[in-house]
Design a protein around this motif. Structure first.
Motif, PDB file in Angstrom:
ATOM      1  N   ARG A  89       0.822  -1.211   0.000  1.00 11.41           N
ATOM      2  CA  ARG A  89       0.000   0.000   0.000  1.00 11.41           C
ATOM      3  C   ARG A  89       0.846   1.247   0.000  1.00 11.41           C
ATOM      4  O   ARG A  89       0.473   2.252  -0.591  1.00 11.41           O
ATOM      5  N   GLU A  90       1.996   1.192   0.699  1.00  7.87           N
ATOM      6  CA  GLU A  90       2.884   2.352   0.686  1.00  7.87           C
ATOM      7  C   GLU A  90       3.302   2.672  -0.741  1.00  7.87           C
ATOM      8  O   GLU A  90       3.431   3.834  -1.124  1.00  7.87           O
ATOM      9  N   ARG A  91       3.519   1.628  -1.545  1.00  7.76           N
ATOM     10  CA  ARG A  91       3.944   1.860  -2.920  1.00  7.76           C
ATOM     11  C   ARG A  91       2.763   2.250  -3.802  1.00  7.76           C
ATOM     12  O   ARG A  91       2.902   3.003  -4.749  1.00  7.76           O
ATOM     13  N   LEU A  92       1.572   1.693  -3.494  1.00  4.79           N
ATOM     14  CA  LEU A  92       0.372   2.067  -4.258  1.00  4.79           C
ATOM     15  C   LEU A  92       0.084   3.548  -4.104  1.00  4.79           C
ATOM     16  O   LEU A  92      -0.373   4.201  -5.049  1.00  4.79           O
ATOM     17  N   ASP A  93       0.335   4.072  -2.877  1.00  2.42           N
ATOM     18  CA  ASP A  93       0.060   5.483  -2.630  1.00  2.42           C
ATOM     19  C   ASP A  93       0.874   6.375  -3.546  1.00  2.42           C
ATOM     20  O   ASP A  93       0.474   7.477  -3.869  1.00  2.42           O
ATOM     21  N   ALA A  94       2.048   5.892  -3.948  1.00  2.00           N
ATOM     22  CA  ALA A  94       2.927   6.708  -4.793  1.00  2.00           C
ATOM     23  C   ALA A  94       2.737   6.420  -6.281  1.00  2.00           C
ATOM     24  O   ALA A  94       3.399   7.028  -7.107  1.00  2.00           O
ATOM     25  N   SER A  95       1.817   5.494  -6.613  1.00  2.00           N
ATOM     26  CA  SER A  95       1.670   5.119  -8.027  1.00  2.00           C
ATOM     27  C   SER A  95       0.550   5.905  -8.696  1.00  2.00           C
ATOM     28  O   SER A  95      -0.359   6.376  -8.028  1.00  2.00           O
ATOM     29  N   PRO A  96       0.580   6.023 -10.044  1.00  2.00           N
ATOM     30  CA  PRO A  96      -0.476   6.744 -10.778  1.00  2.00           C
ATOM     31  C   PRO A  96      -1.724   5.880 -10.964  1.00  2.00           C
ATOM     32  O   PRO A  96      -1.950   5.321 -12.030  1.00  2.00           O
ATOM     33  N   VAL A  97      -2.530   5.788  -9.899  1.00  2.00           N
ATOM     34  CA  VAL A  97      -3.748   4.980  -9.959  1.00  2.00           C
ATOM     35  C   VAL A  97      -4.879   5.835 -10.536  1.00  2.00           C
ATOM     36  O   VAL A  97      -4.981   7.013 -10.207  1.00  2.00           O
ATOM     37  N   PRO A  98      -5.757   5.269 -11.393  1.00  2.00           N
ATOM     38  CA  PRO A  98      -6.892   6.050 -11.899  1.00  2.00           C
ATOM     39  C   PRO A  98      -7.754   6.565 -10.758  1.00  2.00           C
ATOM     40  O   PRO A  98      -7.901   5.910  -9.727  1.00  2.00           O
ATOM     41  N   ALA A  99      -8.342   7.749 -10.951  1.00  2.00           N
ATOM     42  CA  ALA A  99      -9.042   8.437  -9.866  1.00  2.00           C
ATOM     43  C   ALA A  99     -10.132   7.579  -9.243  1.00  2.00           C
ATOM     44  O   ALA A  99     -10.322   7.567  -8.030  1.00  2.00           O
ATOM     45  N   ALA A 100     -10.869   6.821 -10.072  1.00  2.00           N
ATOM     46  CA  ALA A 100     -11.982   6.029  -9.542  1.00  2.00           C
ATOM     47  C   ALA A 100     -11.502   4.895  -8.644  1.00  2.00           C
ATOM     48  O   ALA A 100     -12.239   4.402  -7.798  1.00  2.00           O
ATOM     49  N   PHE A 101     -10.243   4.466  -8.804  1.00  2.00           N
ATOM     50  CA  PHE A 101      -9.744   3.317  -8.065  1.00  2.00           C
ATOM     51  C   PHE A 101      -8.943   3.684  -6.830  1.00  2.00           C
ATOM     52  O   PHE A 101      -8.557   2.828  -6.054  1.00  2.00           O
ATOM     53  N   ARG A 102      -8.651   4.970  -6.674  1.00  2.00           N
ATOM     54  CA  ARG A 102      -7.730   5.377  -5.602  1.00  2.00           C
ATOM     55  C   ARG A 102      -8.291   5.065  -4.233  1.00  2.00           C
ATOM     56  O   ARG A 102      -9.477   5.227  -3.973  1.00  2.00           O
ATOM     57  N   VAL A 119      -9.456   2.617  -1.293  1.00  2.00           N
ATOM     58  CA  VAL A 119      -9.898   1.253  -0.963  1.00  2.00           C
ATOM     59  C   VAL A 119     -10.071   0.357  -2.200  1.00  2.00           C
ATOM     60  O   VAL A 119      -9.680  -0.809  -2.156  1.00  2.00           O
ATOM     61  N   PRO A 120     -10.632   0.845  -3.321  1.00  2.00           N
ATOM     62  CA  PRO A 120     -10.839  -0.056  -4.468  1.00  2.00           C
ATOM     63  C   PRO A 120      -9.565  -0.736  -4.940  1.00  2.00           C
ATOM     64  O   PRO A 120      -9.532  -1.973  -5.086  1.00  2.00           O
ATOM     65  N   ILE A 121      -8.497   0.032  -5.146  1.00  2.00           N
ATOM     66  CA  ILE A 121      -7.269  -0.586  -5.634  1.00  2.00           C
ATOM     67  C   ILE A 121      -6.675  -1.490  -4.560  1.00  2.00           C
ATOM     68  O   ILE A 121      -6.044  -2.517  -4.875  1.00  2.00           O
ATOM     69  N   ALA A 122      -6.908  -1.146  -3.276  1.00  4.03           N
ATOM     70  CA  ALA A 122      -6.412  -2.007  -2.202  1.00  4.03           C
ATOM     71  C   ALA A 122      -7.121  -3.354  -2.237  1.00  4.03           C
ATOM     72  O   ALA A 122      -6.493  -4.406  -2.074  1.00  4.03           O
ATOM     73  N   LEU A 123      -8.431  -3.345  -2.452  1.00  5.57           N
ATOM     74  CA  LEU A 123      -9.190  -4.595  -2.532  1.00  5.57           C
ATOM     75  C   LEU A 123      -8.733  -5.431  -3.726  1.00  5.57           C
ATOM     76  O   LEU A 123      -8.577  -6.656  -3.623  1.00  5.57           O
ATOM     77  N   VAL A 124      -8.505  -4.768  -4.870  1.00  9.04           N
ATOM     78  CA  VAL A 124      -8.034  -5.494  -6.052  1.00  9.04           C
ATOM     79  C   VAL A 124      -6.685  -6.139  -5.762  1.00  9.04           C
ATOM     80  O   VAL A 124      -6.448  -7.317  -6.079  1.00  9.04           O
ATOM     81  N   SER A 125      -5.796  -5.376  -5.115  1.00  3.16           N
ATOM     82  CA  SER A 125      -4.477  -5.924  -4.788  1.00  3.16           C
ATOM     83  C   SER A 125      -4.592  -7.088  -3.824  1.00  3.16           C
ATOM     84  O   SER A 125      -3.867  -8.088  -3.951  1.00  3.16           O
ATOM     85  N   ALA A 126      -5.502  -6.980  -2.844  1.00  5.35           N
ATOM     86  CA  ALA A 126      -5.687  -8.075  -1.893  1.00  5.35           C
ATOM     87  C   ALA A 126      -6.163  -9.320  -2.622  1.00  5.35           C
ATOM     88  O   ALA A 126      -5.709 -10.436  -2.347  1.00  5.35           O
ATOM     89  N   GLY A 127      -7.090  -9.143  -3.587  1.00  9.07           N
ATOM     90  CA  GLY A 127      -7.557 -10.280  -4.361  1.00  9.07           C
ATOM     91  C   GLY A 127      -6.438 -10.936  -5.149  1.00  9.07           C
ATOM     92  O   GLY A 127      -6.316 -12.167  -5.192  1.00  9.07           O
TER      93      GLY A 127
END
Lengths: 178, 192
Positions: free
Chosen positions: B155-168, B170-178
């Motif tokens: 998650r520390e690295r996700l915070d620094a990545s260019p994630v699309p606005a809709a996914f920023r 919890v959504p991207i965290a859930l996808v990563s957990a999956g």
């Protein structure tokens, strides 16, 4: 019958656990405020009051209880803000300019040709760094002065200047005066 | 001996309490971005997990079963878990006060962590011995801690990545957990 047994077992279990917890909280009691102690150890101990609190310890307690932000200490500067942010796991924001700006390490110097010996600066100094008495010459002890500027406003003849410290004394963290 | 080693490996990796059994997702998702705090929470939860798996086994076999009160197990287990969490809180407040303040509400929330109650109940259903129950609890604690630390780092690295606005967030965290759960499925069958 089994209902009475069930109620009895649950009640006695709950009471036993309650007593155990009462002992545990007494046994592991925390004296003082260790978080405020840890924060206070990072502050510069100038006791200048620029943060809005009457000293470094009250400011540390305010941060610990959540009443104050970590970016209110100009003498500590950005280094202190970063250190506090690391300790508490928060964002290191910029120094809040409403409380002052970061200045290079300095100390007060009394111009002895103008000093009238009124003792007003001695009363104002929070770390007792000025030597003198009524109608005797006042002198600032360089090693004890933290550069907090609290002596400048009370002086009626405006004889106190702030001079930068020579390099060896210019450290970001000053120990508390002995 | 090998059965205990296999039980441990199975609990930590194959049947990971978070990624395979999907228990304890609240602190898993609510973990702060800070890796140090994630480690602290993982240690606290791990301590509670191990202690309660042993204490609940004792309560079941020494108190409830002899008196025919097995139907009270959920109530009694929750009582024991809540007391253990209180105890851990008092201990942490003394030993690591800055961590205690940083974790805040997440410490008492260990009581409602379904992984803790889940492990205690799973031990009852599988009718394990005390040592196996403790091993299961410790293994679950290890697995929980491992996944929590991995996820906090990710998650520390996700915070620094260019994630699309809709996914920023919890959504991207859930996808990563999956995706992480999918990866852990690669361990399936290792404990046979």
């Amino acid at each position: 019958m089994s209902l009475v047994l069930a109620v009895g077992v649950l009640t006695s279990l709950a009471m036993a656990i309650g007593l155990l917890l009462a002992w545990a909280t007494r046994r592991f009691q925390v004296a003082g405020d260790p978080v405020a102690d840890a924060i206070d150890a990072l502050l510069p101990q100038t006791q200048c009051g620029q943060c809005g609190y009457p000293g470094c310890r009250p400011y540390a307690e305010a941060i610990a209880s959540g009443d104050a932000d970590i970016n209110q200490c100009p003498p500590g500067g950005a280094a202190t803000v970063t250190a506090l942010a690391d300790l508490l796991g928060r964002e290191a924001t910029a120094l809040d300019s409403r409380y002052g700006v970061e200045k290079p390490a300095q100390r007060a110097l009394i111009d002895e040709t103008r000093c009238i010996g009124c003792t007003l600066c001695i009363q104002a100094c929070p770390v007792d760094a000025i030597v003198g008495a009524a109608r005797y010459m006042h002198t600032v002890i360089a090693a004890d002065c933290t550069g907090c500027e609290l002596c400048l406003p009370p002086c009626p003849v405006d004889c106190i200047d702030l001079v930068p410290l020579p390099e060896p004394l210019r450290s970001p963290r000053r120990p508390a005066p002995a | 001996m090998t059965e205990y080693a296999l039980l441990l490996i199975g609990t930590v990796l194959v049947n990971n309490v978070v990624l395979a059994k999907f228990l304890g997702l609240c602190p898993f998702m609510g973990t702060s971005r800070n890796l140090d705090h994630a480690v602290g929470l993982a240690l606290a939860t791990g301590l509670v997990l191990t202690l309660t798996s042993g204490l609940c086994w004792l309560a079941m076999h020494w108190l409830l079963a002899p008196l025919g009160l097995e139907y009270l197990r959920v109530l009694v287990f929750i009582l024991i878990i809540a007391a253990t969490v209180q105890f851990t809180e008092a201990l942490l407040r003394k030993l690591a006060p800055v961590l205690y303040q940083a974790l805040g509400i997440f410490l008492p929330l260990i009581t409602t962590n379904c992984a803790v109650l889940g492990v205690a109940l799973l031990n009852t259903y599988a009718q394990r011995s005390l040592f196996a129950a403790l091993l299961f609890g410790a293994g679950s604690a290890l697995g929980f801690g491992l996944v929590l630390v991995l996820f906090a780092a990710a998650r520390e690295r996700l915070d620094a990545s260019p994630v699309p606005a809709a996914f920023r967030g919890v959504p991207i965290a859930l996808v990563s957990a999956g995706l992480m759960a999918l990866a852990f499925m690669g361990f399936a069958g290792m404990d046979r």
